[in-house]
Motif scaffolding. Structure first.
Motif, short mmCIF file in Angstrom:
data_model
loop_
_atom_site.label_atom_id
_atom_site.label_comp_id
_atom_site.label_asym_id
_atom_site.label_seq_id
_atom_site.Cartn_x
_atom_site.Cartn_y
_atom_site.Cartn_z
N SER A 110 0.83 -1.21 0.00
CA SER A 110 0.00 0.00 0.00
C SER A 110 0.87 1.25 0.00
CB SER A 110 -0.93 0.00 1.21
OG SER A 110 -0.19 0.00 2.42
N TRP A 111 2.00 1.22 0.70
CA TRP A 111 2.93 2.37 0.68
C TRP A 111 3.47 2.57 -0.73
CZ3 TRP A 111 4.95 6.24 3.74
CH2 TRP A 111 6.09 6.87 3.25
N LEU A 112 3.89 1.48 -1.35
CA LEU A 112 4.47 1.57 -2.69
C LEU A 112 3.46 2.15 -3.68
CD1 LEU A 112 6.26 -1.89 -2.65
CD2 LEU A 112 7.41 0.33 -2.66
N ASP A 113 2.23 1.67 -3.62
CA ASP A 113 1.19 2.16 -4.54
C ASP A 113 0.87 3.63 -4.26
OD1 ASP A 113 1.12 -0.40 -5.54
OD2 ASP A 113 -0.67 -0.99 -4.39
N GLN A 114 0.79 3.96 -2.99
CA GLN A 114 0.48 5.31 -2.55
C GLN A 114 1.53 6.30 -3.06
OE1 GLN A 114 0.93 5.86 1.80
NE2 GLN A 114 -1.31 5.96 1.87
N GLN A 115 2.79 5.94 -2.91
CA GLN A 115 3.88 6.85 -3.27
C GLN A 115 4.01 7.01 -4.78
OE1 GLN A 115 5.90 8.70 -0.85
NE2 GLN A 115 3.95 8.10 0.06
N LEU A 116 3.73 5.96 -5.53
CA LEU A 116 3.77 6.10 -6.99
C LEU A 116 2.67 7.05 -7.46
CD1 LEU A 116 4.98 5.30 -9.71
CD2 LEU A 116 3.37 3.37 -9.77
N LEU A 148 -0.72 7.93 7.02
CA LEU A 148 -0.46 7.21 5.77
C LEU A 148 -0.66 5.70 5.91
CD1 LEU A 148 2.70 9.10 4.41
CD2 LEU A 148 0.29 9.44 3.81
N ALA A 149 -0.87 5.25 7.13
CA ALA A 149 -1.01 3.81 7.37
C ALA A 149 -2.40 3.32 6.99
CB ALA A 149 -0.73 3.50 8.84
N GLN A 150 -2.48 2.07 6.57
CA GLN A 150 -3.74 1.45 6.17
C GLN A 150 -4.31 0.54 7.25
OE1 GLN A 150 -5.13 2.08 2.93
NE2 GLN A 150 -3.58 3.68 3.08
N ASN A 151 -3.50 0.20 8.24
CA ASN A 151 -3.96 -0.66 9.32
C ASN A 151 -3.09 -0.42 10.55
OD1 ASN A 151 -1.53 -2.31 9.03
ND2 ASN A 151 -2.52 -3.17 7.21
N GLN A 152 -3.41 -1.08 11.64
CA GLN A 152 -2.71 -0.86 12.91
C GLN A 152 -1.24 -1.27 12.83
OE1 GLN A 152 -5.07 -2.75 16.07
NE2 GLN A 152 -5.51 -0.68 16.84
N GLU A 153 -0.98 -2.35 12.13
CA GLU A 153 0.41 -2.82 12.00
C GLU A 153 1.26 -1.77 11.29
OE1 GLU A 153 2.96 -6.55 10.07
OE2 GLU A 153 0.75 -6.57 10.04
N GLN A 154 0.73 -1.22 10.21
CA GLN A 154 1.47 -0.18 9.50
C GLN A 154 1.61 1.07 10.36
OE1 GLN A 154 -0.20 0.68 5.66
NE2 GLN A 154 -0.20 -1.47 5.03
N GLN A 155 0.56 1.40 11.09
CA GLN A 155 0.60 2.58 11.95
C GLN A 155 1.74 2.46 12.96
OE1 GLN A 155 -2.59 3.94 15.06
NE2 GLN A 155 -3.24 4.69 13.04
N LYS A 156 1.87 1.28 13.53
CA LYS A 156 2.95 1.05 14.50
C LYS A 156 4.31 1.15 13.82
CE LYS A 156 4.56 -2.29 17.95
NZ LYS A 156 4.31 -3.63 18.58
N GLN A 157 4.43 0.57 12.63
CA GLN A 157 5.70 0.61 11.90
C GLN A 157 6.08 2.04 11.53
OE1 GLN A 157 5.59 -1.18 8.02
NE2 GLN A 157 7.78 -0.95 7.66
N TYR A 158 5.13 2.78 11.01
CA TYR A 158 5.43 4.14 10.55
C TYR A 158 5.77 5.05 11.73
CZ TYR A 158 3.27 2.72 6.09
OH TYR A 158 2.97 2.09 4.91
N GLU A 159 5.04 4.88 12.84
CA GLU A 159 5.36 5.71 14.00
C GLU A 159 6.74 5.37 14.54
OE1 GLU A 159 3.57 7.28 18.28
OE2 GLU A 159 2.43 5.79 17.11
N TRP A 160 7.08 4.09 14.55
CA TRP A 160 8.44 3.71 14.98
C TRP A 160 9.48 4.35 14.07
CZ3 TRP A 160 12.64 1.44 12.75
CH2 TRP A 160 13.66 1.03 13.61
N ASN A 161 9.26 4.33 12.78
CA ASN A 161 10.17 4.98 11.84
C ASN A 161 10.33 6.46 12.18
OD1 ASN A 161 11.00 3.73 8.78
ND2 ASN A 161 9.66 2.45 10.05
N ALA A 162 9.21 7.14 12.40
CA ALA A 162 9.24 8.58 12.66
C ALA A 162 9.96 8.89 13.97
CB ALA A 162 7.81 9.13 12.70
N ARG A 163 9.69 8.12 15.01
CA ARG A 163 10.33 8.35 16.31
C ARG A 163 11.82 8.02 16.26
NH1 ARG A 163 7.15 7.98 21.31
NH2 ARG A 163 4.93 8.34 20.86
N THR A 164 12.16 6.98 15.52
CA THR A 164 13.55 6.54 15.48
C THR A 164 14.44 7.52 14.73
OG1 THR A 164 12.86 4.23 15.63
CG2 THR A 164 15.06 4.63 14.76
N GLN A 165 13.94 8.06 13.62
CA GLN A 165 14.78 8.97 12.82
C GLN A 165 15.23 10.18 13.62
OE1 GLN A 165 13.93 12.27 10.10
NE2 GLN A 165 13.70 10.68 8.55
#
Length: 821
Positions: free
Chosen positions: A254-260, A702-719
């Motif tokens: 979903s991220w790949l499709d969204q970004q294209l 930008l997340a489509q589900n809870q799993e993505q939401q957790k992943q994206y937030e971790w990315n944002a906090r980690t950077q």
């Protein structure tokens, strides 16, 4: 990422470098210019129809100043009408008779030139100011009502570009600033680009989706084969450069499709405005799966990039040998797939070889074959391709040949003259354009007031006329030759900071003469706030000569103690000069007794007492300006700047007390430091430009589900904290690189981290033992990893009064006899 360079001109200069090392530089330079001229003609021929560009320009006005949409009329004109240059022309509309009719006619060679002309008119004739929303937004209240716009002289005003291209972005801006943008934010940025006259922006969004299609359709890879190849959403810049793989991933489909889809919108708008977006190209970085699918392919594993333990799970990416037939095949397929998906191109492609990686061989023939293969891959997919390469250069005064000693060529001793020559001469004359980055103004989107306004106002002009300049028109002087100029621009790792710097830098795209900075700064304050306030002008003049006059030769990577606490035994910190405010002068001697990468001293290049006086002038004018969002941003930023430097002094006082074994003073001063951190968080909370919440929320949106939401937030906090790998006792080498002065981050992370360090200081004195560095690191790293995995919510909107909070903090911390002495 490695900012060890000397800042000379805070701009970036685009040059044709193909006259280097050729026996007849005059002929090669002429050939290079002919090639670029041909490309410009192709771009002009393939540009969107005039009606499309005019409509796109009109839409910018409607979004920026809807009340005046009918006041302006736009028209595309030929370069012949501009003396063969790109230009804009501002005239009184000949058909104007009454309110509601177009009053001002703005013509230009492209849509971008028209919009830049609009900005020029609003700025020079209406006293307005345009900035990013986060830095206060635009001041348009000074624009007269419809029907009462200022007229220009009867002949009109023609402003030609001194060079055809105005470049924008850095390869990592896409991650530090753009990572979580939706279309609404992208639309605003493209408008901002057009208003600044930017016509050569990087366009990197969505390239992972193109790679997915290429590798799956042409080279038999599966989705799982690519999971380990791409970085996570906040780390794509570094996986694109071949620094890392897999970190923060895998990318959901979903991220790949969204970004294209987003990239297609971005490109469509850029083309409508007549821009020349720069697309990516293949550099040789490949998934490990290619080794399995093509066992005979020549693939090399590169070395470690900032991994703590050389962990191949994240580091040490794979490089396809340039001599392997697959190299050109992949390069061609990537260009062709972009053309198929996007429908068109500006024929300029960016590819930065070995950005912070070292080639596997120093053989000049290998380096040359690599450069040739990269370009051949581009050209195989696009006959008119031109390679644009970033070289972060520190200009040296010892001649033109080795002035390219920057990010690619200077920080890595690998790059000696034979290797440089091999790479730069592997491409046909005129087909390689160098981004000669003489200074990057910002690293990692750190928040720090900083700049060199005098250099901005004169550097590009000096560069164009100097005999030994890389921007000068081609001449030949007894063996010293100059390179043809083709553009100017700006490159920063992160945006939405220091609006005065970018306002001046963007203006240089149309300036033919040096600017009187004192006069310009006086006008800047009037435009930014919509009124002339003498005390504010005086305050800005102080800032111009202090904060915005950094001439100490040091890069400005923010290392304030609050956002980048020293990871070092406090007994090793010594030699600091106690001069933060008492004497009004910066530190000159803070150092570590042992060589270590764990502590870089905070940068201070100006007398702090003068900046405090400037803050006082800003506060005295607050009642007049408190309704101005630009003023509120500036008062928060300036107060933050002063108190951040004061916090550095407090920290070193804590260390002195510790070294004197004075437990009471350590306790008292550390408490004062922690209170200051919380107070700063309260200050930052009063303006939308200094909030953690929007960064995290935009990721989750930008997340489509809870799993993505957790992943994206971790990315944002980690950077923004400690990214890349760490162990229980060893912190990432990229800790605090992306630090931010954001409300929420100070109170929730930086403050608790400092409290751990101070606790270890007290326990050391109470127990009569050495500082427990191991325990400090254990607790700090655990705090960091726990914070990265947490999901607590932070405000999305500011709260509190910026002016009153700033006044309160000034009285609390700065209005003392010691500080103001």
């Amino acid at each position: 990422m490695n900012p060890n360079m000397l800042p000379f001109f805070p701009a970036i200069f685009l040059i044709i470098l193909q006259s280097l090392w050729f026996p007849n530089p005059a002929l090669s330079s002429t050939a290079g210019l002919d090639s670029i001229s041909r490309l410009l003609r192709i771009q002009d021929r393939q540009r969107a129809p005039p009606s499309v560009q005019e409509a796109a320009a009109a839409a910018v006005v409607h979004r920026l100043l809807p009340s005046h949409s009918s006041s302006f009329h736009f028209r595309i004109i030929s370069k012949d009408e501009c003396g063969s240059d790109y230009c804009f022309v501002v005239k009184n509309h000949p058909a104007y008779t009454r309110a509601g009719d177009p009053q001002i006619l703005i013509a230009g060679t492209t849509g971008v030139d028209i919009v830049a002309g609009l900005h020029w008119y609003l700025k020079q004739r209406c006293g307005s100011h345009i900035s990013w929303d986060k830095t206060g937004g635009s001041q348009l209240s000074s624009v007269p009502k419809v029907g009462f716009l200022p007229r220009v002289q009867e002949a009109g005003i023609l402003v030609p570009r001194p060079v055809p291209w105005s470049y924008y972005q850095n390869a990592v801006t896409s991650s530090y600033s753009f990572a979580w943008w939706d279309w609404n934010r992208w639309e605003k940025e493209i408008d901002w680009m057009a208003l600044q006259g930017i016509n050569l922006p990087l366009a990197f969004t969505g390239q992972e989706t193109i790679w997915q299609k290429v590798f799956q359709e042409k080279f038999n890879m599966s989705t799982s084969d690519l999971d380990d190849f791409f970085g996570g959403p906040a780390f794509l810049a570094w996986s694109r450069m071949g620094n890392l793989h897999g970190w923060g991933g895998p990318l959901p489909q979903s991220w790949l499709d969204q970004q294209l889809n987003m990239q297609k919108k971005i490109l469509a708008r850029m083309y409508e405005l007549g821009m020349n977006p720069v697309l990516p190209a293949f550099s040789g970085n490949v998934p490990v799966a290619l080794k399995r699918i093509f066992p005979l392919a020549k693939i090399t594993r590169l070395g470690n990039w900032f991994s703590v333990k050389n962990d191949v799970k994240w580091c040490c990416t794979y490089l396809l040998d340039a001599t392997d037939p697959l190299f050109i095949d992949i390069g061609k397929a990537f260009i062709e797939k972009q053309l198929q998906e996007y429908g068109r191109t500006s024929h300029i492609y960016n590819c930065d070889t070995f950005d912070e990686n070292t080639p596997p061989s120093d053989d000049p023939e290998y380096i040359s074959s690599l450069g040739a293969a990269i370009f051949k891959g581009m050209q195989s997919g696009d006959d008119d391709a031109v390679w644009l390469m970033q070289i972060y250069a520190a200009m040296k005064p010892n001649g033109p040949i080795f002035c390219m000693q920057g990010w690619l060529f200077s920080y890595d001793p690998f790059w000696k003259p034979p290797q440089m020559k091999a790479l730069l001469h592997s491409v046909p004359i005129g087909k390689l354009v160098i981004l000669d980055l003489c200074m990057l103004h910002n690293f990692a989107a750190n928040i720090e007031m900083y700049g060199i306004l005098d250099a901005i106002a004169s550097g590009p002009i000096k560069a164009r006329i100097s005999i030994n300049s890389t921007m000068a028109n081609h001449t030949y002087h007894g063996g010293l030759f100059d390179f043809p100029k083709v553009g100017v621009g700006m490159s920063m790792e992160g945006i939405e900071q220091n609006p005065i710097v970018y306002d001046l830098m963007s203006e240089m795209a149309f300036q033919h003469n040096k600017i009187d900075v004192k006069v310009w700064v006086d006008l800047y304050s009037t435009r930014r706030y919509g009124q002339s306030v003498p005390l504010i002008q005086k305050g800005w003049n102080i800032l111009y000569h202090t904060i915005y006059n950094c001439t100490d030769g040091a890069y400005d990577k923010n290392r304030d103690v609050i956002v980048s606490i020293p990871d070092v035994d406090p007994s090793l910190i010594s030699g600091q000069q106690n001069g933060f405010l008492k004497y009004g002068k910066p530190y000159t001697k803070t150092f570590i007794r042992e060589i270590t990468d764990s502590f870089e001293q905070p940068h201070l290049w100006y007398p702090t007492s003068e900046v405090i006086h400037a803050l006082e002038l800003f506060l005295c004018s607050g009642d007049e300006l408190s309704r101005s969002n630009t003023y509120r941003y500036d008062i928060v930023d300036l107060t933050r700047q002063v108190l951040a430097k004061y916090a550095n002094q407090l920290f070193f006082e804590v260390i002195e007390a510790y070294q004197s074994r004075d437990l009471d003073q350590v306790t008292l001063l550390s408490r004062k430091f922690l209170n200051l951190v919380n107070d700063l968080d309260t200050l930052l909370a009063t303006h939308d430009g200094f909030l953690l919440g929007p960064w995290l929320e935009s990721a989750k949106q930008l997340a489509q589900n809870q799993e993505q939401q957790k992943q994206y937030e971790w990315n944002a906090r980690t950077q923004i904290t400690m990214w890349y790998d760490n162990t229980e006792l060893e912190a990432s080498l990229l800790r605090d690189y992306g630090n931010k002065y954001w409300s929420g981050l100070l109170r929730d992370y930086y403050g608790p981290r400092a409290a751990i360090y101070f606790k270890q200081l007290r326990e050391s004195l109470e127990n009569g033992e050495d500082f427990n560095l191991k325990e400090w690191r254990r607790e700090w790293i655990k705090l960091t990893n726990d914070w990265q995995n947490s999901t607590n919510i932070f405000p999305l909107k500011s709260r509190g009064d910026a002016l009153n909070t700033s006044r309160w903090l000034f009285n609390k911390y700065l209005r003392t006899s010691t500080i103001l002495a």
